[in-house]
Design a protein around this motif. Structure first.
Motif, PDB file in Angstrom:
ATOM      1  N   PRO A  41      77.431 -24.571  13.023  1.00  0.00           N
ATOM      2  CA  PRO A  41      78.221 -24.561  12.682  1.00  0.00           C
ATOM      3  C   PRO A  41      79.296 -23.366  11.759  1.00  0.00           C
ATOM      4  N   HIS A  42      79.973 -23.330  11.769  1.00  0.00           N
ATOM      5  CA  HIS A  42      80.935 -22.316  10.940  1.00  0.00           C
ATOM      6  C   HIS A  42      82.294 -22.648  10.978  1.00  0.00           C
ATOM      7  N   ILE A  43      83.051 -22.780   9.962  1.00  0.00           N
ATOM      8  CA  ILE A  43      84.924 -22.854  10.093  1.00  0.00           C
ATOM      9  C   ILE A  43      85.748 -22.867  10.911  1.00  0.00           C
ATOM     10  N   GLY A  44      85.016 -22.072  12.584  1.00  0.00           N
ATOM     11  CA  GLY A  44      85.897 -22.306  13.222  1.00  0.00           C
ATOM     12  C   GLY A  44      85.671 -23.674  14.136  1.00  0.00           C
ATOM     13  N   THR A  45      84.359 -24.076  13.909  1.00  0.00           N
ATOM     14  CA  THR A  45      84.048 -25.066  14.369  1.00  0.00           C
ATOM     15  C   THR A  45      84.474 -26.121  13.581  1.00  0.00           C
ATOM     16  N   PRO A  56      86.098 -29.255  21.886  1.00  0.00           N
ATOM     17  CA  PRO A  56      85.105 -28.608  22.458  1.00  0.00           C
ATOM     18  C   PRO A  56      84.249 -29.383  21.989  1.00  0.00           C
ATOM     19  N   ALA A  57      83.099 -28.438  23.151  1.00  0.00           N
ATOM     20  CA  ALA A  57      81.672 -28.970  23.269  1.00  0.00           C
ATOM     21  C   ALA A  57      80.711 -28.146  21.659  1.00  0.00           C
ATOM     22  N   TYR A  58      80.428 -28.104  21.275  1.00  0.00           N
ATOM     23  CA  TYR A  58      80.549 -26.580  20.500  1.00  0.00           C
ATOM     24  C   TYR A  58      78.442 -26.627  20.631  1.00  0.00           C
ATOM     25  N   TYR A  59      79.021 -25.305  21.386  1.00  0.00           N
ATOM     26  CA  TYR A  59      77.052 -24.627  21.343  1.00  0.00           C
ATOM     27  C   TYR A  59      76.553 -25.136  20.463  1.00  0.00           C
ATOM     28  N   VAL A  60      75.206 -24.550  20.531  1.00  0.00           N
ATOM     29  CA  VAL A  60      74.286 -24.991  19.643  1.00  0.00           C
ATOM     30  C   VAL A  60      73.227 -23.778  19.168  1.00  0.00           C
ATOM     31  N   THR A  72      78.611 -31.787  21.593  1.00  0.00           N
ATOM     32  CA  THR A  72      77.812 -30.126  21.490  1.00  0.00           C
ATOM     33  C   THR A  72      77.593 -30.014  22.705  1.00  0.00           C
ATOM     34  N   ASP A  73      77.412 -28.624  22.880  1.00  0.00           N
ATOM     35  CA  ASP A  73      77.376 -27.487  24.413  1.00  0.00           C
ATOM     36  C   ASP A  73      75.629 -26.843  24.114  1.00  0.00           C
ATOM     37  N   GLU A  74      74.876 -28.006  25.056  1.00  0.00           N
ATOM     38  CA  GLU A  74      73.661 -27.800  24.283  1.00  0.00           C
ATOM     39  C   GLU A  74      72.263 -26.931  25.622  1.00  0.00           C
ATOM     40  N   ILE A 106      90.812 -27.132  21.686  1.00  0.00           N
ATOM     41  CA  ILE A 106      90.870 -25.671  21.743  1.00  0.00           C
ATOM     42  C   ILE A 106      91.124 -24.664  21.081  1.00  0.00           C
ATOM     43  N   GLY A 107      90.287 -23.817  21.043  1.00  0.00           N
ATOM     44  CA  GLY A 107      90.774 -21.882  20.573  1.00  0.00           C
ATOM     45  C   GLY A 107      91.243 -21.529  21.383  1.00  0.00           C
ATOM     46  N   LYS A 108      91.728 -20.289  21.277  1.00  0.00           N
ATOM     47  CA  LYS A 108      92.361 -19.652  22.191  1.00  0.00           C
ATOM     48  C   LYS A 108      91.546 -18.619  23.280  1.00  0.00           C
ATOM     49  N   ASP A 109      90.270 -18.648  23.403  1.00  0.00           N
ATOM     50  CA  ASP A 109      89.838 -17.573  23.857  1.00  0.00           C
ATOM     51  C   ASP A 109      88.932 -18.827  24.662  1.00  0.00           C
ATOM     52  N   ILE A 110      89.070 -20.172  24.672  1.00  0.00           N
ATOM     53  CA  ILE A 110      88.460 -20.976  25.780  1.00  0.00           C
ATOM     54  C   ILE A 110      89.526 -21.016  26.410  1.00  0.00           C
ATOM     55  N   LEU A 111      90.222 -21.048  26.961  1.00  0.00           N
ATOM     56  CA  LEU A 111      92.255 -21.452  27.326  1.00  0.00           C
ATOM     57  C   LEU A 111      92.262 -21.580  28.551  1.00  0.00           C
ATOM     58  N   ALA A 158      95.880 -24.484  22.548  1.00  0.00           N
ATOM     59  CA  ALA A 158      94.724 -24.035  21.850  1.00  0.00           C
ATOM     60  C   ALA A 158      95.224 -23.150  20.266  1.00  0.00           C
ATOM     61  N   HIS A 159      94.284 -23.182  19.188  1.00  0.00           N
ATOM     62  CA  HIS A 159      95.398 -22.917  18.418  1.00  0.00           C
ATOM     63  C   HIS A 159      94.208 -21.553  18.342  1.00  0.00           C
ATOM     64  N   GLY A 160      94.853 -21.046  16.664  1.00  0.00           N
ATOM     65  CA  GLY A 160      94.324 -19.271  16.389  1.00  0.00           C
ATOM     66  C   GLY A 160      93.101 -19.267  16.041  1.00  0.00           C
ATOM     67  N   TRP A 161      92.781 -18.168  15.248  1.00  0.00           N
ATOM     68  CA  TRP A 161      91.188 -18.047  15.317  1.00  0.00           C
ATOM     69  C   TRP A 161      91.829 -17.939  13.642  1.00  0.00           C
ATOM     70  N   TRP A 162      90.533 -17.745  12.511  1.00  0.00           N
ATOM     71  CA  TRP A 162      90.151 -17.800  11.683  1.00  0.00           C
ATOM     72  C   TRP A 162      89.885 -16.465  10.866  1.00  0.00           C
ATOM     73  N   THR A 163      90.717 -15.858   9.819  1.00  0.00           N
ATOM     74  CA  THR A 163      90.226 -14.194   9.357  1.00  0.00           C
ATOM     75  C   THR A 163      89.329 -14.613   8.170  1.00  0.00           C
ATOM     76  N   VAL A 182      76.936 -23.546  32.519  1.00  0.00           N
ATOM     77  CA  VAL A 182      77.211 -24.366  31.249  1.00  0.00           C
ATOM     78  C   VAL A 182      78.579 -24.618  31.306  1.00  0.00           C
ATOM     79  N   TRP A 183      79.691 -23.916  31.847  1.00  0.00           N
ATOM     80  CA  TRP A 183      80.785 -24.801  32.021  1.00  0.00           C
ATOM     81  C   TRP A 183      81.378 -25.773  32.908  1.00  0.00           C
ATOM     82  N   VAL A 184      80.286 -26.009  33.910  1.00  0.00           N
ATOM     83  CA  VAL A 184      80.682 -26.882  35.096  1.00  0.00           C
ATOM     84  C   VAL A 184      80.114 -27.991  33.682  1.00  0.00           C
TER      85      VAL A 184
END
Ligand code: MSP
Length: 509
Positions: free
Chosen positions: A18-22, A10-14, A49-51, A255-260, A284-289, A223-225
């Protein structure tokens, strides 16, 4: 047909660092990109990056900065992370780049020309955190289904005729079952499509930080378009790049499952609307805790990937994240598990095996592996067959994006090699049967060669060190050369001990 592979993150929000998910998506994409390149495919690997949008504008305002200056600075962290994670040949795209804005505007105009956009007004719920519109019936206790806050908004906007594409999408997915992976995500999308699919609001008019809607300066593109067509910008779609279709045909979005929903409903519908094929696959991958707890900024338990790499090493984090969980499922980042993986799988099983075998060969065989391998025992044949089959197994896993399986196959062979060395006890053979000792060691070096070549996508730094120790030239490290014998592969050069590949972690600290 060209043997291409187009893989994206994904283009990561700025609006945050960055965190472990990105880091996770980027790492898994790099591992697959490296694998496919070594397997002879022509790979394009895109991250970025999604800016734009309300969330980023609000953050810049809060910090008293101009959005452009703010995103210029924030985007650098994401670019730098690619290097820190040891990603190879990343094509990095920022959505505030001029060429991307041109793509978005051209994309918009194509939608308009196709009669897919109409003017109206949006009245409903919006979550700035998710940058998503929600229907009343989707809310849970007054919050978005994702748990974020929603606000009621009323503003003029343009709509995309999403509802019109519903049946086509259902048909497409029924014909292309592997377009959504893992399989268990498929039903989630189909169930959304079986409900009421409304037209999608695709512009905003209450703030400025975005790509202006062509001909309507008081609107910016939603922003998604704006973000999704970044997958096209990277391939020079609007410029008419001659190779565009070659890559698009083999496009894989991680992508992560939240943006399916954005990737499997909105995106393919808009692509179809302008006459393009949906992406070949969305995974779509899962999330890390973090130590079993949900990660959130407010809980203050985010994991800094720069710090993780600094403390444990890039190879170590790459291996851990690939190995710890079946790609697709949720996972837990725990220091105990990470330390165990590093000390046991990497330092003991992999590192010690290589150091033991190669230093033995260096010391007692002058670094030469010239034994004739014609008088083999069933144990020799068993491990030789397993090495020869490794490429096929890892390839099958890579094609399915089963990253954990890729690692498991390699480590199964490592385990086998450790058992073989103990059973054959070459240190005793040195005194009793030097010739047999040479056969055993040559067998082991050959196993290590397979492991070194095939583990490059997962632990590139250590694998390179090992391949140097095996005297295998850089240009001979692709998979096609694996089928040669060791002697032909390294052109008869001497092998030597690689030194420490994976330092142990002191788990008492
Ligand atoms: N900007 C959008 C994507 C646009 S793509 C055209 C976006 N950005 S994001 O920065 O918020 O999210 C990036 C990714 O990080 C998402 O795929 C999300 O699933 C992932 N993760 C965020 N937290 C995560 C974990 N704790 N674990 C794993 N991945 C997680 O969404």
């Amino acid at each position: 047909m060209p043997n291409t592979y187009y893989i994206t993150t994904p283009a990561y929000y700025v609006n945050a660092l960055p965190h472990i998910g990105t880091a996770y998506t980027t790492l898994m994409a790099d591992t697959l990109a490296r694998f496919m390149r070594l397997d002879g495919r022509d790979v394009v690997f895109v991250s970025g990056t999604d800016e734009h949008g309300q969330k980023v504008e609000t953050m810049a305002n809060t910090l008293g900065q101009e959005p452009q200056a703010y995103t210029d600075e924030m985007s650098q962290h994401f670019r730098r992370l690619c290097d820190v994670l040891n990603c190879d040949q990343v094509r990095f795209v920022r959505t505030s780049e001029a060429r991307h804005k041109k793509t978005v505007q051209a994309f918009w105009e194509r939608l308009v020309n196709a009669g897919e956009i109409y003017e109206g007004a949006y009245k409903g719920w919006y979550s700035v955190r998710d940058e998503a519109f929600y229907n009343e019936d989707e809310l849970v206790d007054g919050m978005a289904p994702t748990g974020t806050e929603v606000a009621w908004i009323e503003e003029p906007c343009f709509f995309f005729r999403l509802s019109k594409w519903r049946d086509r999408l259902v048909e497409f997915y029924n014909e292309n079952r592997d377009a959504i992976q893992p399989n268990y995500r498929f039903n989630e999308v189909l169930s959304f499509l079986s409900g009421d699919v409304h037209d999608l609001c695709v512009s905003r008019s209450t703030f400025k930080w975005g790509v202006p809607v062509p001909g309507h300066k008081d609107h910016v593109v939603y922003v998604w378009v704006d973000a999704l067509p970044y997958y096209l910008t990277a391939l020079g779609y609007i410029e008419g790049d001659a190779r565009f279709q070659d890559y698009w045909r083999e496009s894989h979005h991680l992508i992560g499952k939240d943006i399916l929903r954005f990737h499997t409903v909105y995106w393919p519908a808009m692509l179809m609307a302008i006459g393009l094929e949906p992406p070949r696959q969305v995974f779509a991958h899962g999330w890390w805790t973090n130590e079993g707890k949900k990660i959130s900024k407010s809980a203050g338990n985010t994991i800094d990937p720069f710090e993780a790499v600094e403390s444990y090493g890039a190879d170590q984090i790459r291996y851990f994240m690939a190995r710890e969980v079946a790609f697709g499922r949720d996972a837990d980042y725990s220091i105990v598990a990470l330390t165990r993986r590093i000390n046991s799988d990497l330092a003991n099983d992999y590192g010690n095996l290589c150091q033991r075998v190669l230093s033995f060969v260096e010391k007692h065989m002058g670094g030469k592996c010239l034994a004739e391998l014609d008088d083999l025992t069933p144990e020799d044949i068993k491990i030789q067959t397993q090495s020869q089959e490794l490429l096929m197994k890892v390839r099958e896993a890579a094609e399915a994006k089963a990253l954990q399986k890729m690692a498991e196959h390699i480590w199964d062979l490592i385990g086998e090699a450790n058992r073989y060395i103990d059973a054959q006890a070459p240190w005793s053979l040195r005194k009793t049967d030097f010739k047999r000792m040479e056969v055993v060691l040559t067998m082991l070096v050959d196993v290590i060669r397979h492991v070194a070549v095939l583990s490059q996508p997962i632990v590139p730094h250590a694998a390179a060190k090992l391949l140097d120790a095996l005297s295998i030239a850089k240009e001979l490290r692709t998979f096609e050369h694996l089928q040669k014998s060791l002697h032909r592969h390294n052109q008869g050069a001497l092998v030597r001990a690689p030194g420490s590949l994976f330092p142990r972690i002191d788990s008492s600290k």
